[in-house]
Design a protein around this motif. Structure first.
Motif, PDB file in Angstrom:
ATOM      1  N   MET A   1       0.835  -1.199   0.000  1.00  0.00           N
ATOM      2  CA  MET A   1       0.000   0.000   0.000  1.00  0.00           C
ATOM      3  C   MET A   1       0.877   1.260   0.000  1.00  0.00           C
ATOM      4  O   MET A   1       1.862   1.339   0.703  1.00  0.00           O
ATOM      5  CB  MET A   1      -0.887   0.040   1.254  1.00  0.00           C
ATOM      6  N   ARG A   2       0.448   2.249  -0.757  1.00  0.00           N
ATOM      7  CA  ARG A   2       1.087   3.563  -0.745  1.00  0.00           C
ATOM      8  C   ARG A   2       2.591   3.492  -1.018  1.00  0.00           C
ATOM      9  O   ARG A   2       3.388   4.107  -0.323  1.00  0.00           O
ATOM     10  CB  ARG A   2       0.855   4.250   0.606  1.00  0.00           C
ATOM     11  N   PHE A   5       4.315   6.782  -1.924  1.00  0.00           N
ATOM     12  CA  PHE A   5       4.399   7.650  -0.750  1.00  0.00           C
ATOM     13  C   PHE A   5       5.563   7.239   0.140  1.00  0.00           C
ATOM     14  O   PHE A   5       6.364   8.067   0.596  1.00  0.00           O
ATOM     15  CB  PHE A   5       3.076   7.586   0.015  1.00  0.00           C
ATOM     16  N   GLU A   6       5.681   5.926   0.373  1.00  0.00           N
ATOM     17  CA  GLU A   6       6.791   5.421   1.187  1.00  0.00           C
ATOM     18  C   GLU A   6       8.137   5.817   0.575  1.00  0.00           C
ATOM     19  O   GLU A   6       9.073   6.161   1.283  1.00  0.00           O
ATOM     20  CB  GLU A   6       6.722   3.883   1.286  1.00  0.00           C
ATOM     21  N   GLN A  71      -1.756  14.096   0.907  1.00  0.00           N
ATOM     22  CA  GLN A  71      -2.651  14.370   2.043  1.00  0.00           C
ATOM     23  C   GLN A  71      -2.441  13.405   3.211  1.00  0.00           C
ATOM     24  O   GLN A  71      -3.340  12.650   3.584  1.00  0.00           O
ATOM     25  CB  GLN A  71      -4.101  14.356   1.566  1.00  0.00           C
ATOM     26  N   MET A  73      -1.879  11.809   6.926  1.00  0.00           N
ATOM     27  CA  MET A  73      -2.577  11.955   8.201  1.00  0.00           C
ATOM     28  C   MET A  73      -1.725  11.350   9.306  1.00  0.00           C
ATOM     29  O   MET A  73      -0.791  10.598   9.055  1.00  0.00           O
ATOM     30  CB  MET A  73      -3.906  11.194   8.162  1.00  0.00           C
ATOM     31  N   ALA A  74      -2.108  11.639  10.532  1.00  0.00           N
ATOM     32  CA  ALA A  74      -1.576  11.001  11.726  1.00  0.00           C
ATOM     33  C   ALA A  74      -0.042  10.952  11.721  1.00  0.00           C
ATOM     34  O   ALA A  74       0.608  11.967  11.514  1.00  0.00           O
ATOM     35  CB  ALA A  74      -2.187   9.609  11.900  1.00  0.00           C
ATOM     36  N   ARG A  75       0.535   9.750  11.902  1.00  0.00           N
ATOM     37  CA  ARG A  75       1.983   9.638  12.045  1.00  0.00           C
ATOM     38  C   ARG A  75       2.718  10.181  10.826  1.00  0.00           C
ATOM     39  O   ARG A  75       3.770  10.807  10.939  1.00  0.00           O
ATOM     40  CB  ARG A  75       2.341   8.170  12.267  1.00  0.00           C
ATOM     41  N   ASP A  76       2.176   9.951   9.635  1.00  0.00           N
ATOM     42  CA  ASP A  76       2.815  10.462   8.419  1.00  0.00           C
ATOM     43  C   ASP A  76       2.883  11.980   8.448  1.00  0.00           C
ATOM     44  O   ASP A  76       3.881  12.584   8.055  1.00  0.00           O
ATOM     45  CB  ASP A  76       2.028  10.030   7.175  1.00  0.00           C
ATOM     46  N   LEU A  77       1.787  12.587   8.904  1.00  0.00           N
ATOM     47  CA  LEU A  77       1.720  14.038   8.958  1.00  0.00           C
ATOM     48  C   LEU A  77       2.718  14.570   9.987  1.00  0.00           C
ATOM     49  O   LEU A  77       3.429  15.550   9.744  1.00  0.00           O
ATOM     50  CB  LEU A  77       0.296  14.462   9.326  1.00  0.00           C
ATOM     51  N   ARG A  78       2.784  13.892  11.132  1.00  0.00           N
ATOM     52  CA  ARG A  78       3.739  14.315  12.175  1.00  0.00           C
ATOM     53  C   ARG A  78       5.167  14.182  11.667  1.00  0.00           C
ATOM     54  O   ARG A  78       6.013  15.047  11.915  1.00  0.00           O
ATOM     55  CB  ARG A  78       3.550  13.474  13.448  1.00  0.00           C
TER      56      ARG A  78
ATOM     57  N   GLN B 208     -10.535  13.292   3.914  1.00  0.00           N
ATOM     58  CA  GLN B 208     -10.205  14.721   3.933  1.00  0.00           C
ATOM     59  C   GLN B 208     -11.450  15.528   4.276  1.00  0.00           C
ATOM     60  O   GLN B 208     -11.380  16.528   4.956  1.00  0.00           O
ATOM     61  CB  GLN B 208      -9.654  15.173   2.579  1.00  0.00           C
ATOM     62  N   PHE B 241      -7.207  12.669  13.592  1.00  0.00           N
ATOM     63  CA  PHE B 241      -6.401  12.680  12.368  1.00  0.00           C
ATOM     64  C   PHE B 241      -4.943  13.050  12.594  1.00  0.00           C
ATOM     65  O   PHE B 241      -4.137  13.001  11.669  1.00  0.00           O
ATOM     66  CB  PHE B 241      -7.030  13.605  11.321  1.00  0.00           C
ATOM     67  N   THR B 242      -4.589  13.467  13.800  1.00  0.00           N
ATOM     68  CA  THR B 242      -3.173  13.758  14.051  1.00  0.00           C
ATOM     69  C   THR B 242      -2.568  12.779  15.051  1.00  0.00           C
ATOM     70  O   THR B 242      -1.417  12.387  14.918  1.00  0.00           O
ATOM     71  CB  THR B 242      -2.972  15.195  14.576  1.00  0.00           C
ATOM     72  N   PRO B 244      -4.213   9.540  16.452  1.00  0.00           N
ATOM     73  CA  PRO B 244      -5.206   8.504  16.767  1.00  0.00           C
ATOM     74  C   PRO B 244      -4.645   7.553  17.823  1.00  0.00           C
ATOM     75  O   PRO B 244      -3.435   7.334  17.869  1.00  0.00           O
ATOM     76  CB  PRO B 244      -5.408   7.795  15.431  1.00  0.00           C
ATOM     77  N   GLU B 250      -5.044   4.479  12.960  1.00  0.00           N
ATOM     78  CA  GLU B 250      -3.781   4.972  12.393  1.00  0.00           C
ATOM     79  C   GLU B 250      -3.566   4.385  10.989  1.00  0.00           C
ATOM     80  O   GLU B 250      -3.296   5.103  10.029  1.00  0.00           O
ATOM     81  CB  GLU B 250      -2.639   4.563  13.332  1.00  0.00           C
ATOM     82  N   VAL B 253      -6.300   5.868   8.483  1.00  0.00           N
ATOM     83  CA  VAL B 253      -6.167   7.273   8.077  1.00  0.00           C
ATOM     84  C   VAL B 253      -4.854   7.552   7.343  1.00  0.00           C
ATOM     85  O   VAL B 253      -4.736   8.531   6.622  1.00  0.00           O
ATOM     86  CB  VAL B 253      -6.358   8.284   9.249  1.00  0.00           C
ATOM     87  N   THR B 254      -3.854   6.676   7.532  1.00  0.00           N
ATOM     88  CA  THR B 254      -2.610   6.870   6.798  1.00  0.00           C
ATOM     89  C   THR B 254      -2.586   6.033   5.512  1.00  0.00           C
ATOM     90  O   THR B 254      -1.571   5.980   4.820  1.00  0.00           O
ATOM     91  CB  THR B 254      -1.374   6.507   7.643  1.00  0.00           C
TER      92      THR B 254
END
Lengths: 220, 258
Positions: A1-2, A5-6, A71, A73-78, B208, B241-242, B244, B250, B253-254
């Motif tokens: 998956m993704r 992105f990875e 876009q 989210m979560a851990r990826d966004l952090r 989103q 979403f930041t 979880p 997690e 959403v990722t």
């Protein structure tokens, strides 16, 4: 998956390591040029800074593109937010190296007030901390990120040693005060680098746990 | 989360289609005057849960629930509760805009009239269309067929129609999935202005959209080793979403789910 992105994330991490290495070289080179009073070498250090800046901007751009297109989210966004922050921290460390180079240039023909002993040790320790902090971040290793800030105490102790020694040398002579001040500035810049290593460790912990907290070294 | 006065509250809610349990043990509280999004992979029971909130599932034969849903302190499935009344107080907007093949005016006025509305219908139509952010676009063409409107306008008309009977809750099932990005943003902005007066629950596949438009998010997933959905995490949207808490949230959403 993704998968794509990875791949993008991995590339960003690689670029961060490259930027970190460049700043490490810059710091070691700046202190060595100062120790040997090599003005030409200091000028080179200042030139490297442009490379550091452009690498930082490139990372920023790539992070923004990744956020816009994937876009996260979560851990990826952090993680991406942390890469932005750390690229900024590395660039500021590069500025400290540039600051050390500028001091050397400003000193002109002046000799060092005293041969450097503790400052090269500080530089080595700072660079080693920095290297470990960046690697801990890319490996998302929070144990290492928790340990590294405690090493900041060693840097602070060395800084205090430099400070005390210089204070013992200066009298009322304005010239001597100025020459001591130059060395103190250099030590101060290194001390700031170590503080910023702690910021990198904070981002590693944030990326993994989602918790934003200030890590304090044991003397605080 | 434990709210002081939730609008809707489920207690060990299980929803069945015949023998098949589609939703298992849901215990959530829907906060008043907020937008709550329900997200999760296909087939995890999001729409089934949403439709339970206004007893819409009963239109499917052999559907029943166990546990309870409390609406404003009352058991929604109580013996003396009229499901038609429930659907007035808890309105629903569907994925595909479904205006009646009547005039724009009639679409809004009709339900209110059936419901015995005794006020000024013209005023009701205007205020409902205004609240649905459609009035300026249709005020000169109220007698035209609703089917002449664009998809986005039709969806806002359906929202106006839901509002016209003065509900307390508006349920939305993928209200923007058939719309283009501009029309989608209009619906999302509309939701923000509507939450002053109504409580909104929205099912969306678009994460989103949930992140942009909702205050709270309920994450659904199939319960372990079953084909039955349940709520695995219910959080403020900003947190979910930041940061979880649940690993499955997690992963979802990722984009690493499945």
């Amino acid at each position: 998956m993704r998968k794509s992105f990875e791949t993008e994330i991995q590339q960003l991490k690689d670029e961060l390591v490259v930027l970190g290495n460049l700043v490490e070289q810059q710091l070691l080179g700046a202190v060595e040029a100062f120790r040997t009073r090599d003005i030409a070498a200091s000028k080179k250090i200042i030139e490297i800074d442009e490379d550091v800046n452009s690498k930082r901007y490139h990372i920023e751009e790539q992070v923004l593109i990744t956020i816009a297109t994937q876009q996260p989210m979560a851990r990826d966004l952090r993680l991406l937010a942390s890469i932005l922050e750390i690229a900024g921290e590395l660039e500021r460390m590069g500025d400290y190296a540039k600051g050390i180079a500028k001091i050397n240039i400003r000193m002109g023909d002046e000799e060092l007030l005293t041969p450097l002993v503790n400052i090269p040790i500080m530089a080595k320790k700072c660079v080693s901390m920095l290297d470990r902090a960046v690697i801990a971040f890319v490996n998302e290793n929070i144990d290492e990120a928790n340990v590294l800030p405690t090493l900041d105490d060693e840097i602070d102790n060395l800084y205090n040693l430099v400070y005390t020694n210089l204070m013992g040398m200066i009298g009322n002579d304005e010239k001597t005060i100025q020459r001591a001040n130059w060395i103190l500035w250099v030590a101060h810049n290194l001390e700031r680098v170590a503080d910023r290593v702690t910021n990198i460790c904070e981002r590693t912990i944030f990326t993994v746990t989602g918790e934003l907290k200030e890590i304090r070294s044991s003397d605080q | 989360m434990n709210l002081i006065s939730p609008v809707l509250e489920t207690h060990n809610l299980n929803i069945y289609y015949g023998d098949f349990r589609a939703v298992t043990d849901v215990n959530i509280q829907i906060p008043r005057h907020k937008i709550t999004a329900i997200i999760g992979p296909s087939g995890c029971g999001k729409s089934t849960l949403l439709r339970a909130f206004n007893r819409m599932n009963e239109l499917v034969p052999n559907t029943h629930i166990e546990g309870e849903i409390i609406f404003e302190g009352q058991n929604l499935y109580g013996r003396d509760i009229d499901p038609v009344e429930v659907r007035y107080r808890i309105g629903m907007v569907f994925q595909k805009p479904n205006p009646f093949p009547k005039s724009i005016y009639e679409n809004v006025a009709w339900a209110a009239r059936i419901h015995g509305y005794r006020g000024n219908l013209d005023e009701l139509v205007e205020s409902s269309l205004t609240k649905a952010a459609l009035w300026d676009e249709v005020k000169d063409i109220l007698k035209q067929s609703a089917l002449s409107l664009s998809g986005g306008q039709q969806q806002r008309l359906c929202i106006a129609r839901a509002i016209a009977v003065q509900p307390e809750v508006i349920l939305m099932d993928e209200p923007a999935s058939a719309l283009d990005p501009i029309a989608t943003l209009k619906i999302e902005e509309l939701m923000q202005s509507l939450k002053k007066d109504y409580t909104i629950v929205i099912v969306t596949h678009n994460m989103q959209q949930a992140a942009r438009a909702s205050d709270y998010t309920s994450m659904m997933m199939l319960a372990e080793n079953t084909r039955s959905g349940t709520v695995i995490e219910f959080e403020e949207t900003n947190t979910l979403f930041t940061r979880p808490k649940d690993k499955r949230t997690e992963d979802y959403v990722t984009g690493r789910f499945g």
